[in-house]
Design an enzyme around this catalytic site. Structure first.
Site, PDB file in Angstrom:
ATOM      1  N   VAL A 155       2.742  -8.436  -4.440  1.00  7.77           N
ATOM      2  CA  VAL A 155       3.585  -7.377  -5.045  1.00  7.77           C
ATOM      3  C   VAL A 155       2.882  -6.005  -4.798  1.00  7.77           C
ATOM      4  CG1 VAL A 155       4.925  -6.286  -7.125  1.00  7.77           C
ATOM      5  CG2 VAL A 155       4.771  -8.767  -6.613  1.00  7.77           C
ATOM      6  N   PRO A 156       3.138  -5.088  -3.815  1.00  3.54           N
ATOM      7  CA  PRO A 156       2.259  -4.164  -3.279  1.00  3.54           C
ATOM      8  C   PRO A 156       2.372  -2.666  -4.319  1.00  3.54           C
ATOM      9  CG  PRO A 156       4.226  -4.246  -2.167  1.00  3.54           C
ATOM     10  CD  PRO A 156       4.316  -5.367  -3.005  1.00  3.54           C
ATOM     11  N   CYS A 157       1.619  -2.890  -5.376  1.00  3.77           N
ATOM     12  CA  CYS A 157       1.749  -1.782  -6.301  1.00  3.77           C
ATOM     13  C   CYS A 157       0.633  -0.706  -5.538  1.00  3.77           C
ATOM     14  CB  CYS A 157       1.556  -2.173  -7.788  1.00  3.77           C
ATOM     15  SG  CYS A 157      -0.075  -3.129  -7.899  1.00  3.77           S
ATOM     16  N   HIS A 158      -0.330  -1.110  -4.770  1.00  4.20           N
ATOM     17  CA  HIS A 158      -1.129  -0.140  -4.320  1.00  4.20           C
ATOM     18  C   HIS A 158      -0.496   0.847  -3.238  1.00  4.20           C
ATOM     19  CE1 HIS A 158      -0.718  -3.417  -1.355  1.00  4.20           C
ATOM     20  NE2 HIS A 158      -1.030  -2.410  -0.469  1.00  4.20           N
TER      21      HIS A 158
END
Length: 159
Positions: free
Chosen positions: A121-124
């Protein structure tokens, strides 16, 4: 259902994958020493393989079922994160607008920081409105590395 664990080495340090044979519950950066865990279920091994493929530049989308506890608001934010395309970024304000609540920018930032599924889950991919790399549970240096990795991979196929 009890979670199984698997620690893998990556270019941004060790990751701890936790899950069952039905879902992945967390992918987190760890500084803990290597531990002998019992053999994890196939899904956890599959998640590890997909992460290795991501770091090798061969995967842009993850295909594992995930589950992390959270409020309806948090679930909405985390779901929206999965729609940020590989190699692209958006601001916290843009994310708040995408969920239909531009005034929730601080809550969106807090929720982003509570994401337990790093990389998957690409919070970056969420950055400050002025383009700065702000906040990342794994450290800003990891956020920078992940974003550079994704951008470089986008251009590799163009040559």
């Amino acid at each position: 259902m009890e979670l199984a664990h698997l620690r893998i080495d990556t270019p941004v340090g060790p990751l701890l994958i936790s899950g069952t044979d039905e879902y992945i519950a967390s992918v987190s950066f760890t500084e803990e020493p290597e531990t002998d865990f019992p053999q994890p279920p196939h899904l956890v091994l599959d998640c590890a393989q997909q992460l290795h493929e991501y770091f090798a530049g061969d995967r842009k989308v993850f295909e594992v079922p995930t589950r992390q506890p959270g409020t309806d608001f948090q679930q909405t934010v985390w779901e929206q994160l999965t729609h940020i395309p590989f190699g692209q970024t958006i601001s916290y304000l843009q994310l708040a607008r995408r969920i239909g609540n531009p005034k929730s920018i601080r809550a969106v930032g807090t929720t982003n920081g509570k994401n337990q599924l790093a990389i998957i889950v690409p919070c970056h991919r969420v950055i400050g409105s002025n383009g700065t790399l702000v906040g990342y549970a794994g450290g800003v240096w990891r956020k920078r590395w992940l974003l550079e990795h994704e951008r470089l991979d986008l251009f590799t196929g163009l040559m």
